[in-house]
Design an enzyme around this catalytic site. Structure first.
Site, PDB file in Angstrom:
ATOM      1  CD  GLU A  82      -3.121   0.635   0.239  1.00 24.86           C
ATOM      2  OE1 GLU A  82      -2.555   1.419  -0.535  1.00 24.86           O
ATOM      3  OE2 GLU A  82      -4.351   0.614   0.379  1.00 24.86           O
ATOM      4  CG  ASP A  83      -0.845   4.736  -1.700  1.00 26.69           C
ATOM      5  OD1 ASP A  83      -1.603   3.920  -1.118  1.00 26.69           O
ATOM      6  OD2 ASP A  83      -1.280   5.683  -2.369  1.00 26.69           O
TER       7      ASP A  83
ATOM      8  CG  ASP B  14      -5.964   8.752   6.081  1.00 28.59           C
ATOM      9  OD1 ASP B  14      -6.729   8.882   7.030  1.00 28.59           O
ATOM     10  OD2 ASP B  14      -5.558   9.727   5.419  1.00 28.59           O
TER      11      ASP B  14
ATOM     12  CG  PHE C 203      -4.557  15.180   1.384  1.00 29.06           C
ATOM     13  CD1 PHE C 203      -5.427  14.156   1.732  1.00 29.06           C
ATOM     14  CD2 PHE C 203      -4.228  15.340   0.047  1.00 29.06           C
ATOM     15  CE1 PHE C 203      -5.965  13.313   0.774  1.00 29.06           C
ATOM     16  CE2 PHE C 203      -4.753  14.501  -0.924  1.00 29.06           C
ATOM     17  CZ  PHE C 203      -5.631  13.491  -0.553  1.00 29.06           C
TER      18      PHE C 203
ATOM     19  CG  ASP D 264      -5.291  10.565  -6.082  1.00 29.21           C
ATOM     20  OD1 ASP D 264      -5.139   9.847  -5.067  1.00 29.21           O
ATOM     21  OD2 ASP D 264      -6.408  10.848  -6.548  1.00 29.21           O
TER      22      ASP D 264
ATOM     23  NE  ARG E 247      -3.531   8.341  -9.255  1.00 27.04           N
ATOM     24  CZ  ARG E 247      -4.150   7.908  -8.165  1.00 27.04           C
ATOM     25  NH1 ARG E 247      -3.472   7.521  -7.134  1.00 27.04           N
ATOM     26  NH2 ARG E 247      -5.475   7.873  -8.116  1.00 27.04           N
TER      27      ARG E 247
HETATM   28  C1  PRP Z   1      -5.926   5.718  -0.920  1.00 29.37           C
HETATM   29  C2  PRP Z   1      -4.673   4.925  -0.654  1.00 29.37           C
HETATM   30  C3  PRP Z   1      -5.139   3.801   0.217  1.00 29.37           C
HETATM   31  C4  PRP Z   1      -6.329   4.393   0.940  1.00 29.37           C
HETATM   32  C5  PRP Z   1      -5.947   4.653   2.362  1.00 29.37           C
HETATM   33  O1  PRP Z   1      -6.627   5.130  -1.987  1.00 29.37           O
HETATM   34  O2  PRP Z   1      -4.077   4.476  -1.841  1.00 29.37           O
HETATM   35  O3  PRP Z   1      -5.555   2.676  -0.547  1.00 29.37           O
HETATM   36  O4  PRP Z   1      -6.653   5.621   0.273  1.00 29.37           O
HETATM   37  O5  PRP Z   1      -6.957   5.311   3.049  1.00 29.37           O
HETATM   38  P1  PRP Z   1      -7.775   4.689   4.274  1.00 29.37           P
HETATM   39  O6  PRP Z   1      -6.781   4.039   5.198  1.00 29.37           O
HETATM   40  O7  PRP Z   1      -8.424   5.910   4.886  1.00 29.37           O
HETATM   41  O8  PRP Z   1      -8.788   3.728   3.743  1.00 29.37           O
HETATM   42  P2  PRP Z   1      -7.777   5.887  -2.811  1.00 29.37           P
HETATM   43  O9  PRP Z   1      -9.117   5.398  -2.364  1.00 29.37           O
HETATM   44  O10 PRP Z   1      -7.536   7.364  -2.770  1.00 29.37           O
HETATM   45  O11 PRP Z   1      -7.529   5.313  -4.272  1.00 29.37           O
HETATM   46  P3  PRP Z   1      -6.220   5.467  -5.185  1.00 29.37           P
HETATM   47  O12 PRP Z   1      -5.162   4.549  -4.613  1.00 29.37           O
HETATM   48  O13 PRP Z   1      -6.679   5.019  -6.523  1.00 29.37           O
HETATM   49  O14 PRP Z   1      -5.773   6.916  -5.165  1.00 29.37           O
HETATM   50  C1  7HP Z   2      -5.598   8.764   1.206  1.00 29.52           C
HETATM   51  C2  7HP Z   2      -4.733   9.682   0.679  1.00 29.52           C
HETATM   52  N1  7HP Z   2      -4.418   9.990  -0.604  1.00 29.52           N
HETATM   53  C3  7HP Z   2      -3.502  10.959  -0.784  1.00 29.52           C
HETATM   54  N2  7HP Z   2      -2.920  11.617   0.239  1.00 29.52           N
HETATM   55  C4  7HP Z   2      -3.218  11.342   1.511  1.00 29.52           C
HETATM   56  O1  7HP Z   2      -2.640  12.020   2.512  1.00 29.52           O
HETATM   57  C5  7HP Z   2      -4.158  10.328   1.755  1.00 29.52           C
HETATM   58  N3  7HP Z   2      -4.680   9.803   2.900  1.00 29.52           N
HETATM   59  N4  7HP Z   2      -5.536   8.844   2.523  1.00 29.52           N
END
Ligand code: PRP
Ligand code: 7HP
Length: 177
Positions: free
Chosen positions: A98-99, A102, A151, A158, A164
């Site tokens: 995962e990136d 949150d 953020f 993104d 990205r």
């Molecule tokens: C982002 C990120 C994680 C998720 C984390 O995905 O890549 O998968 O949010 O947030 P959380 O812990 O609050 O659930 P997003 O839904 O923005 O999709 P993306 O990866 O396509 O940008």
């Molecule tokens: C999702 C997400 N996407 C981009 N930047 C952040 O800080 C984020 N938190 N959760």
């Protein structure tokens, strides 16, 4: 309001150095392959590319698409699978890549889905962790950086699908509304 230039929060060099360390740790923890790296699209695509090259254990690369943020800066709370795995993970060692973690909503949903598929082991590696924002507890085995509640964008992350492709991870000083 026009956004000002993004402020660098983690530089490309800091990110790459930490990923090398994570790769070494993961290689030690999984001496035998195949290790299934399951990257969560879209945000994890860049981290996956660098982490996979930092791991010495033979890997298989798989993708799952999950989305919960839509165009905003807070989770919609509704998790959608936009692309499922193409292969069975039964009896395999699986590392979710995962990136960012949150609220934990995405990963707690995903862990549920994956556990039903009976992997031999299931762990999570994330580049970024925002523990202050957690709503659902999630056990994360490998964390690149713990970050405060800001953020961030870049290196796969993104804001409304923009930014990205930045090499650094940045904070938008004046985020657009
Ligand atoms: C982002 C990120 C994680 C998720 C984390 O995905 O890549 O998968 O949010 O947030 P959380 O812990 O609050 O659930 P997003 O839904 O923005 O999709 P993306 O990866 O396509 O940008
Ligand atoms: C999702 C997400 N996407 C981009 N930047 C952040 O800080 C984020 N938190 N959760």
């Amino acid at each position: 309001m026009t956004p000002t230039a993004p402020r660098i929060f983690l530089s490309e060099q800091q990110i790459q150095q930490r990923i090398r360390e994570m790769g070494e740790q993961i290689s030690q923890d999984y001496p035998q392959g195949p290790l299934y790296l399951v990257a969560i699209l879209k945000g994890a695509f860049m981290f996956l590319a660098d982490l996979a090259r930092a791991i010495k254990t033979p890997t298989r690369i798989e993708f799952m698409g999950i989305s919960s943020y839509g165009r905003g800066k807070t989770s919609s709370g509704q998790v959608r699978v936009t692309k499922d795995l193409d292969v069975s993970i039964e009896n395999h060692n699986v590392l979710i890549v995962e990136d960012i973690v949150d609220s934990g909503v995405t990963l707690s949903y995903l862990l549920n889905v994956m556990e039903q598929r009976k992997p031999k082991s299931l762990r999570i590696a994330t580049l970024l962790d925002k523990p202050e924002r957690r709503l659902r507890p999630v056990k994360v085995s490998y964390v690149g950086f713990q970050i405060p509640d800001e953020f961030v964008i870049g290196y796969g992350l993104d804001y409304a699908e923009d930014y990205r492709n930045l090499r650094d991870i940045c904070v938008l000083e004046q985020p657009p509304n």
